[in-house]
Design an enzyme around this catalytic site. Structure first.
Site, PDB file in Angstrom:
ATOM      1  N   LEU A 273       0.949  -1.192  -0.010  1.00 34.80           N
ATOM      2  CA  LEU A 273      -0.029   0.023  -0.081  1.00 34.80           C
ATOM      3  C   LEU A 273       1.031   1.205  -0.012  1.00 34.80           C
ATOM      4  O   LEU A 273       1.620   1.597   0.972  1.00 34.80           O
ATOM      5  CB  LEU A 273      -0.827   0.036   1.070  1.00 34.80           C
ATOM      6  CG  LEU A 273      -1.581  -1.192   1.366  1.00 34.80           C
ATOM      7  CD1 LEU A 273      -2.752  -0.743   2.630  1.00 34.80           C
ATOM      8  CD2 LEU A 273      -2.651  -1.524   0.300  1.00 34.80           C
ATOM      9  N   LEU A1052      30.791  28.925 -11.366  1.00 37.36           N
ATOM     10  CA  LEU A1052      30.528  27.820 -10.395  1.00 37.36           C
ATOM     11  C   LEU A1052      29.413  28.023  -9.384  1.00 37.36           C
ATOM     12  O   LEU A1052      29.186  27.457  -8.621  1.00 37.36           O
ATOM     13  CB  LEU A1052      31.936  27.209  -9.983  1.00 37.36           C
ATOM     14  CG  LEU A1052      32.989  27.166 -11.095  1.00 37.36           C
ATOM     15  CD1 LEU A1052      34.217  26.913  -9.995  1.00 37.36           C
ATOM     16  CD2 LEU A1052      32.506  25.892 -11.762  1.00 37.36           C
ATOM     17  N   GLU A1275      38.540  30.171  -1.486  1.00 39.17           N
ATOM     18  CA  GLU A1275      38.771  29.083  -0.646  1.00 39.17           C
ATOM     19  C   GLU A1275      38.937  29.381   0.603  1.00 39.17           C
ATOM     20  O   GLU A1275      38.659  28.421   1.634  1.00 39.17           O
ATOM     21  CB  GLU A1275      39.794  28.523  -1.194  1.00 39.17           C
ATOM     22  CG  GLU A1275      39.950  28.037  -2.533  1.00 39.17           C
ATOM     23  CD  GLU A1275      41.178  27.659  -3.174  1.00 39.17           C
ATOM     24  OE1 GLU A1275      41.437  26.264  -3.332  1.00 39.17           O
ATOM     25  OE2 GLU A1275      41.977  28.241  -3.647  1.00 39.17           O
TER      26      GLU A1275
HETATM   27  C1  FAD Z   1      14.841  11.316   2.932  1.00 37.75           C
HETATM   28  C2  FAD Z   1      14.042  10.606   4.064  1.00 37.75           C
HETATM   29  C3  FAD Z   1      14.428  10.861   5.454  1.00 37.75           C
HETATM   30  C4  FAD Z   1      13.807  10.242   6.441  1.00 37.75           C
HETATM   31  N1  FAD Z   1      14.135  10.431   7.500  1.00 37.75           N
HETATM   32  C5  FAD Z   1      13.484   9.789   8.843  1.00 37.75           C
HETATM   33  C6  FAD Z   1      13.782  10.308   9.943  1.00 37.75           C
HETATM   34  O1  FAD Z   1      14.785  10.989  10.486  1.00 37.75           O
HETATM   35  N2  FAD Z   1      13.062   9.321  10.967  1.00 37.75           N
HETATM   36  C7  FAD Z   1      12.163   8.281  10.631  1.00 37.75           C
HETATM   37  O2  FAD Z   1      11.901   7.912  11.546  1.00 37.75           O
HETATM   38  N3  FAD Z   1      12.110   8.125   9.505  1.00 37.75           N
HETATM   39  C8  FAD Z   1      12.715   8.802   8.409  1.00 37.75           C
HETATM   40  N4  FAD Z   1      12.485   8.425   7.195  1.00 37.75           N
HETATM   41  C9  FAD Z   1      11.338   7.294   7.215  1.00 37.75           C
HETATM   42  C10 FAD Z   1       9.955   7.838   6.922  1.00 37.75           C
HETATM   43  O3  FAD Z   1       9.625   8.144   8.065  1.00 37.75           O
HETATM   44  C11 FAD Z   1       9.349   6.637   6.486  1.00 37.75           C
HETATM   45  O4  FAD Z   1       9.745   6.251   5.103  1.00 37.75           O
HETATM   46  C12 FAD Z   1       7.880   7.083   6.295  1.00 37.75           C
HETATM   47  O5  FAD Z   1       7.224   7.043   7.550  1.00 37.75           O
HETATM   48  C13 FAD Z   1       6.961   5.564   5.511  1.00 37.75           C
HETATM   49  O6  FAD Z   1       5.828   6.392   5.257  1.00 37.75           O
HETATM   50  P1  FAD Z   1       5.014   6.250   4.003  1.00 37.75           P
HETATM   51  O7  FAD Z   1       3.656   6.696   3.858  1.00 37.75           O
HETATM   52  O8  FAD Z   1       6.007   6.970   2.884  1.00 37.75           O
HETATM   53  O9  FAD Z   1       5.045   4.555   3.503  1.00 37.75           O
HETATM   54  P2  FAD Z   1       4.990   3.806   2.021  1.00 37.75           P
HETATM   55  O10 FAD Z   1       6.439   3.990   1.454  1.00 37.75           O
HETATM   56  O11 FAD Z   1       3.991   4.646   1.274  1.00 37.75           O
HETATM   57  O12 FAD Z   1       4.770   2.585   2.555  1.00 37.75           O
HETATM   58  C14 FAD Z   1       5.440   1.875   3.514  1.00 37.75           C
HETATM   59  C15 FAD Z   1       4.832   0.396   3.733  1.00 37.75           C
HETATM   60  O13 FAD Z   1       4.009   0.547   4.721  1.00 37.75           O
HETATM   61  C16 FAD Z   1       2.917  -0.262   3.970  1.00 37.75           C
HETATM   62  N5  FAD Z   1       1.809   0.478   4.346  1.00 37.75           N
HETATM   63  C17 FAD Z   1       1.335   1.705   4.400  1.00 37.75           C
HETATM   64  N6  FAD Z   1       0.384   2.185   4.805  1.00 37.75           N
HETATM   65  C18 FAD Z   1      -0.281   0.641   5.195  1.00 37.75           C
HETATM   66  C19 FAD Z   1      -1.689   0.363   6.004  1.00 37.75           C
HETATM   67  N7  FAD Z   1      -2.269   1.521   6.177  1.00 37.75           N
HETATM   68  N8  FAD Z   1      -1.800  -0.825   6.098  1.00 37.75           N
HETATM   69  C20 FAD Z   1      -1.060  -1.717   5.857  1.00 37.75           C
HETATM   70  N9  FAD Z   1       0.277  -1.404   5.413  1.00 37.75           N
HETATM   71  C21 FAD Z   1       0.531  -0.207   5.174  1.00 37.75           C
HETATM   72  C22 FAD Z   1       3.046  -0.518   2.671  1.00 37.75           C
HETATM   73  O14 FAD Z   1       2.688  -1.710   2.141  1.00 37.75           O
HETATM   74  C23 FAD Z   1       4.699  -0.510   2.845  1.00 37.75           C
HETATM   75  O15 FAD Z   1       5.155  -1.810   2.711  1.00 37.75           O
HETATM   76  C24 FAD Z   1      12.834   9.003   6.195  1.00 37.75           C
HETATM   77  C25 FAD Z   1      12.632   9.023   4.853  1.00 37.75           C
HETATM   78  C26 FAD Z   1      13.124   9.444   3.593  1.00 37.75           C
HETATM   79  C27 FAD Z   1      12.925   9.466   2.379  1.00 37.75           C
END
Ligand code: FAD
Ligand code: FES
Ligand code: FES
Length: 1344
Positions: A273, A1052, A1275
């Site tokens: 999801l 640059l 620099e």
């Molecule tokens: C640049 C960057 C920096 C980050 N920094 C931090 C940080 O400092 N601290 C930290 O804690 N995290 C950090 N993260 C991680 C981030 O918190 C998680 O990637 C994020 O919370 C995932 O949520 P999403 O909605 O994007 O998940 P998605 O990528 O959309 O989904 C993640 C997974 O969850 C499952 N899923 C989603 N919703 C449901 C549902 N309702 N029921 C069942 N399964 C579900 C999906 O199947 C999938 O496998 C970072 C990520 C990035 C890209």
């Protein structure tokens, strides 16, 4: 369910819906929407909106920030969000309005106030981060017309800039804020704003204004694009419809109802999801995880519920974003008493620093919980807080405790593949319950935690007896871990020190980390676990005392450690000498003129290499790099790759028509590889995606070879060096050591540094059909070198190779030699395929392949008198050059020549070696050996001070050059301005009074310590060779009076072209608007040298000046004949009289040279002096530190453009702060670079710069040798960042002293939290288990 089958079997037309969304007010209908395509790609390649930039592709840099607006049909509201386009699948955009930097303003229509202010406020240098910055601030303003400083910090935390040092960007943002940007110096009866008013009245001829705020356009919200009404209608209509988008390999299904979602889950149990896509997206992109079906539940209303039960707690929908969660919790915390909102407060603490704003907006609570990231910030708190997951499937609902078992992924405590997380229940806390959250990361904001923790304790009513205890840690292993057994054993215990001691032992026993654990930092992680426990103990103690004064309070000396460092953004002053009051207002020299391309950077109209439109038939190149540090290439099998769709060719060393580089450095690996990351072959295909897919299928068979040399120590053991030993000597060290009172010996290591220019290496090669001509567009500091390498690779004369370089998105030395190699690699591909080649390195490849600053090992033996006077120094430097020579020999030479910094060392011997290792080849980097070499000197100066029991500044002062003298290489110089900078910095920084205040603070605080350091600098600009200083320019006057200039330098971001236009304007006495500068190329100015060594503006400025003066001489008779004529008339008269209106200017270069046999030479044309004083505060329990204040005084002499020069000083200083305290490259024992993205490698972000940053340029000084008596400042500021390192050292020394630790210790650079914590030895560091180094293979090793 509206559709019964969503399989990937059917054709596009049968299965795919049309994807409808808006971009900048225009409707986009995409009939073949591919779920694998992200918005960044779509904007740049499909819609040709190139203002949005690619910086990393993983959500970590913010260069691709755009605004997304959506209409919420349930509450009839439009919401605006800033997001990173690189992680947004286009299929998720159905019904959304996207606004890019082009959509808010342009030079063709109207510039938006945000764009104007960032440009005019000098918030842009190379301009590559600027569109992202603009869009972050713009989105904030769409939601909040007058944002607070806190909102600004939050907003910009996800945007990186490698050039500016952020201060001017922040100021542009603050200009919209309602809050006063006053420095709060109220105590002194005067606010800096008032002060600024006074000073800007040219007090003592000092100016403090770099731009005119009064000129700024007001923000008028009525001028913004309206939300498309059609999307509001669509939002209502499409509510019930399942949407399907079928791509080449992936199907995207977006159900409209929960029931549909559950059915889909049944049908595709393996399909993820996708909500924010911040977990799934990077996994697909960087870890090759493939999902044939993706389900997008964003439209399911049940996932967005928020239910508040005043007695029990909150239920938050799994689809709510982390930013929404933050809003909801903030509201609750404001409404309810502290004792009820313990969990909410703990979550909020982490939500402020978790990722950047864009990620918090995109990521969902459900995605966060279910993805169970090992370093998840929220899961340990949610787990400790007894939260509950509300699940639903076709079979019904279930409530699952969010506890250690769930977080560990235990099969019987997990979601089944058919279940969906609908919401999360987060309870209110009970009366005698306390919850805390802790985290420590490499950087304060936007960095995954190294270790984090959620802790909760509940006491028996009215007592301090533990009834319930939860301790969970993140970052320790592959999942969040719970110390449940320890907690169990502590039940019934009283909250006191014995309990704490026991708890530490139990936790360390239960939560073990193997020595070879992935991610390394094993001992640090162990220490953090119990340091957090101690913090928790203190926090609870304090709360207990508040509730019941019978319980002891936290000792006063410990109180400060309970306060986290605040997130702050910089403010400060900038002071420079005003221009002479008689200077004509039209003459721009000496004035803070905006960057020539500033506005275009801010509107996204500035064209960088990859922004150039697609060329007919062009191919994209992807690299196959060596996976072995040293091996023979047995075979390269490309058959599988060649069979893939879109692939045109695979190019290897066999395809190089003439020279494949040289013996030392190959373009394409030939027969053997000598580092991980060396280019073995490239794949050319019709899209980058296809090229990349195919590159993964090229099968290279290697046979490993010996030896594998990774570290300096390895190289020394194998006598593996590049070039010969370098040596300089003066006086008689042998005798001097005999007469010295004391002698110390030691060594210190300095890590390397990644350039992290925001624009990755880019080149576009267009082969011509006639005469083997080739047109090359390249992001390079040295276009002529690209031309040379391409010509030699293809075996054709240079006169057929035309290199163009308009601008680079940062260089910092990293685009001196490497673009030539990459340009030649691409040219070989263009030659073979006969088609244009676009070769843009992905961030990960760029970091892997192109090397960086040389790590250095410095060994020293110093003889000195008891008063701190240095008598003798015997120094050895070793740098890790990597696998090819590149510029390494020059780097070690510079390190030696500049090592003495500001000090006269009468008897000195220095020797240096370049170690040849199996690492990617290191190269030029801002400062070129000086930031490493002089660092070691400052280090042992501090060590001498410690031995003599003297303050370091006294030893510095005592040994500093005082009168006209000669350097170690016998070059005469006058240190007058060195002393002036030192004295002024001492005074401006109020050094002694602050030092006293720091001493007092340190006496009163045990776990937090402050430190201060003042560091002088003598930096030599330029090269040790005259011919390297030559420069040429071509100036044309056209008959309409307009002027075109070209010169041999490259823009640059350092403002070179702006300065060149200022020079032309001054010499020709015409307004800057009449002068144009388009690009540098090898056609108009041949045989150029690299733009580097801080002298770009010096030498090219001279060339432009000479050309202009030649023209003026020719025009003189015409002007004197018709003094009242106009410039245009004069140009026309000249034309009519057959006087050439075109002239070249040629500057032979400063005289410079070094005789290494004699050990002497006037090596560098002149010196730049400066001093920086920095103050920090260190948290001894975590190793974190906060940069509180820095004062810099720099000797810029007459600054051609004070805004640009101050920008260079601040930007370089910030890069220096990164170098000395933050940025850490990690290599495996086999030499594999791990740190290949902004998520792994941390450059300073907006909250890492000193809260107060004051820069002033010395007044009334001249540098007659350089144009207009200026100085090159590109620099030097870098080294001043070391003042922060030495301030940390000062603080750490105070901590050790208090703990009775008298033995000497080493603090290598960078002073990361890990290192600081290790040095601040205490009972917790003593408690942790330590592994026998022989018993395990570490995950990473230092290579210096
Ligand atoms: C640049 C960057 C920096 C980050 N920094 C931090 C940080 O400092 N601290 C930290 O804690 N995290 C950090 N993260 C991680 C981030 O918190 C998680 O990637 C994020 O919370 C995932 O949520 P999403 O909605 O994007 O998940 P998605 O990528 O959309 O989904 C993640 C997974 O969850 C499952 N899923 C989603 N919703 C449901 C549902 N309702 N029921 C069942 N399964 C579900 C999906 O199947 C999938 O496998 C970072 C990520 C990035 C890209
Ligand atoms: S390119 Fe999107 S965040 Fe870096
Ligand atoms: S101006 Fe910010 S990265 Fe160059």
């Amino acid at each position: 369910m509206s559709r019964s089958s969503f399989g990937g079997m059917m054709s596009h037309s049968e299965t795919s819906d049309a994807l409808v969304f808006f971009v900048n007010g225009r409707k986009v209908i995409e009939k073949n929407a591919d779920p694998e395509v992200n918005l960044l790609f779509y904007l740049r390649k499909k819609l040709r909106l190139t203002g949005t930039k690619y910086g990393c592709g993983g959500g970590g840099c913010g260069a691709c920030t755009v605004m997304i607006s959506r209409y919420d049909s349930s509450n009839k509201k439009i919401r605006h969000y800033s997001v990173t386009a690189c992680l947004i699948p286009i299929c998720s955009l159905f019904g959304a309005a996207v606004t890019t930097v082009e959509g808010i303003g342009s030079t063709k229509t109207r510039i938006h106030p945000v764009q104007e202010r960032i440009a005019k406020g000098h918030g842009t240098q190379c301009g590559f981060c600027t569109p992202g910055m603009v869009m972050s601030i713009y989105t904030l303003l769409r939601n909040q017309l007058q944002p607070s400083t806190e909102q600004l910090i939050e907003t910009l935390g996800g945007n990186l800039c490698r050039c500016t040092g952020y201060r001017p960007i922040v100021e542009s943002g603050k200009s919209f804020s309602a809050e006063s940007s006053c420095c709060q110096m109220k105590g002194q009866g005067e606010c800096c704003l008032d002060q600024e008013e006074h000073e800007s009245e040219n007090k003592n001829n000092v100016c403090t204004k770099l731009y005119e705020k009064e000129e700024f356009l007001p923000l008028d919200p009525t001028q913004e694009l309206i939300f498309p009404p059609e999307l509001m209608r669509m939002a209502e209509e499409s509510r019930k419809k399942t949407l399907v988008f079928q791509g080449e390999r992936v199907t995207w299904i977006s159900p409209a109802t929960l029931n549909d979602l559950l059915e889909l889950k049944l049908q595709y149990p393996q399909a993820p999801l996708v909500l924010g896509n911040t977990f799934v997206g990077p996994n697909m992109k960087f870890k090759d995880v493939f999902h044939p079906v993706i389900i997008s539940p964003t439209r399911i209303s049940e996932l967005n519920v928020v239910i508040i039960d005043a007695n029990q707690g909150l239920t938050i929908g799994a689809g709510c974003s982390l930013a929404q969660v933050k809003e909801i919790l903030t509201e609750m915390v404001l409404k309810l008493p502290v004792e009820k909102t313990q969990i909410y407060r703990a979550l909020l603490k982490h939500l402020r620093t978790l990722a950047g704003q864009q990620i918090r907006i995109m990521a969902s609570l459900g995605g966060h919980i279910v993805s169970r990231l090992a370093a998840s910030d929220l899961n340990p708190v949610l787990g400790a807080g007894n939260c509950v997951l509300n699940l639903v499937s076709k079979e019904g609902t279930q409530q699952l405790p969010l506890n250690g078992h769930f977080l560990a992924g235990s099969p019987n405590a997990n979601l089944t593949s058919e279940q969906v997380l609908v919401s999360v229940f987060i309870p209110l806390s009970k009366k005698w319950e306390f919850v805390s959250a802790f985290r420590q990361a490499q950087r304060q904001q936007n960095a995954l935690a190294i270790v984090n923790s959620g802790m909760r304790v509940r006491f028996k009513e009215g007592t301090n007896t533990i009834m319930d205890l939860n301790i969970l840690y993140g970052g320790i292993g592959s999942a969040t871990v719970s110390a449940s057994k320890s907690c169990q054993q502590l039940m019934g215990r009283a909250w006191n020190e014995e309990m704490l001691d026991e708890a530490c032992k139990l936790v360390l026993d239960e939560v073990t980390i193997p020595g070879s654990s992935s991610g390394g930092m094993v001992e640090y992680k162990r220490t953090l676990m119990i340091s957090f426990l101690f913090k928790f103990y203190l926090e609870v103690l304090q709360d207990l005392n508040v509730r019941d004064p019978r319980y002891p309070d936290v000792p006063n000396k410990f109180q400060s450690v309970l306060e986290d460092f605040p997130l702050t953004i910089p403010h400060g002053t900038q002071a420079y000498e005003c221009v002479d009051s008689h200077q004509p207002p039209q003459d721009p020299v000496g004035r803070p003129v905006m960057h020539q391309s500033g506005i275009k950077h801010a509107t996204g109209e500035a064209i960088f290499c990859d922004d150039m439109p697609a060329i007919d038939e062009e191919l994209f190149l992807a690299v196959v790099t060596s996976t072995r540090p040293h091996a023979k290439i047995i075979s390269i099998d490309a058959s599988e790759a060649l069979a893939l769709p879109g692939v045109v060719d695979v190019i290897t060393a066999q395809d190089v028509p003439a020279e494949n580089g040289d013996e030392e450095e190959r373009l394409y690996a030939q027969d053997e590889v000598i580092c991980v990351g060396q280019i073995v072959c490239t794949v050319a295909a019709d899209s980058y995606f296809h090229a990349k897919q195919a590159a993964k299928k090229v099968n290279v068979v290697y046979e490993d070879m010996e030896p594998v040399i990774v570290t300096i120590k390895d190289a020394v053991n194998h006598k593996s060096f590049i070039g010969s030993e370098k040596k300089l000597e003066q006086g008689n060290i042998k005798e001097a050591f005999q007469t010295a009172d004391q002698i110390i010996e030691g060594e210190v290591q300095m890590g390397g540094q990644e350039h992290f220019y925001m624009e990755t290496q880019s080149v576009l090669v267009i082969p011509k059909t006639e005469d083997k001509e080739m047109e090359i567009y390249v992001s390079s500091q040295d276009a002529a070198f690209v031309q040379e390498k391409v010509a030699s690779a293809l075996g054709i004369p240079k006169n057929r190779i035309m290199c163009h370089m308009r601008r680079a998105g940062g260089g910092f030395g990293g685009k001196m030699t490497k673009p030539a190699l990459l340009g030649a690699v691409a040219a070989v591909a263009a030659n073979k395929t006969g088609r244009p080649i676009r070769f843009i390195l992905e961030r990960g490849d760029d970091m892997l392949i192109t090397g960086g600053r040389h790590p250095l090992l410095g060994k020293y033996k110093i003889g000195f008198m008891n008063d701190g006077k240095i008598k003798a120094a015997d120094i050895e430097y070793y740098i890790n050059g990597g696998c090819t020579p590149d510029e390494s020999e020059m780097v070690i030479e510079y390190a030696l020549l500049k090592l003495e910094n500001a000090y006269k060392i009468p008897n000195l011997r220095i020797q240096g070696w370049v170690c040849k290792t199996n690492l990617p080849s290191n190269t030029a980097f801002r400062g070129f050996g000086f930031p490493q070499g002089a660092f070691v000197t400052e280090y042992w100066i501090t060590a001498v001070a410690a031995k003599c029991n003297l303050p370091p500044e006294k030893v510095r002062e005592l040994n500093m050059y005082k009168t006209i003298d000669r350097t170690i290489h016998k070059q005469q110089f006058d240190p007058k301005n060195l002393i002036r900078c030192w004295d002024e910095c001492m005074e401006k920084s109020l050094y002694y009074s602050r030092k006293k205040a720091i001493e007092l603070f340190n006496q009163q605080n045990y776990w937090k310590k402050r430190g201060i350091a003042i560091v002088p600098m003598k930096f030599s600009v330029g090269y040790p060779k005259t011919y390297y200083h030559q420069a040429a320019a071509l100036v044309h006057i056209y008959t309409d009076g307009s002027v075109l200039i070209t010169h041999g330098g490259t823009e640059l971001g350092q403002g070179l072209n702006t300065k060149m236009i200022q020079v032309a304007s001054h010499e020709l006495k015409i307004p800057m608007s009449d002068v144009y500068l388009s690009e540098m190329n090898t056609i108009t100015v041949p045989n150029t040298v690299a733009t580097a060594g801080s002298i770009g503006a010096d030498v090219n400025g001279k060339a432009v000046q000479i050309a202009c003066q030649t023209l003026m001489k020719r025009l003189e008779p015409i002007i004197s004949k018709n003094p009242n004529g106009t410039w245009k008339e004069w140009a026309n008269d000249a034309f009519a009289q057959s006087i050439s209106l075109s002239a070249t200017g040629y500057f032979r270069g400063y005289k410079a040279g070094m005789d290494w046999v004699k050990g002497e030479g006037d090596v560098f044309p002149y010196f730049v002096y400066g001093t920086a004083c920095s103050e920090v505060e260190v948290d001894c329990l975590t190793g974190a530190h906060k940069n509180t204040r820095t004062d810099i005084v720099m000797d810029a002499c007459f600054s051609i453009n004070p805004a640009i020069d101050i920008g260079q000083i601040e930007g370089a200083f910030t890069q220096g702060v990164g170098l000395y305290t933050l940025e850490e490259l990690k290599y495996s024992p086999e030499g594999v670079l791990y740190t290949r993205s902004p998520n792994e490698y941390k450059i300073p972000s907006i909250t890492d710069i000193p809260e107060e940053l004051n820069v002033s340029l010395l007044t009334s000084t001249k540098n007659p040798i350089a144009i207009y008596s200026s100085k090159g400042l590109g620099e030097s500021g870098m080294f001043l960042g070391s003042s922060v390192f030495f301030a940390v050292l000062d603080a750490v020394t105070a901590a050790r002293k208090e703990r009775g630790l008298t033995e000497t210790f080493t603090m290598n650079s960078p002073a990361t939290p890990e290192l600081i914590r290790k040095i601040c030895v205490d009972k917790f560091t003593d408690l942790i288990p330590r592994d026998d180094p022989k018993s395990y293979k570490p995950w990473s090793i230092p290579v210096a």
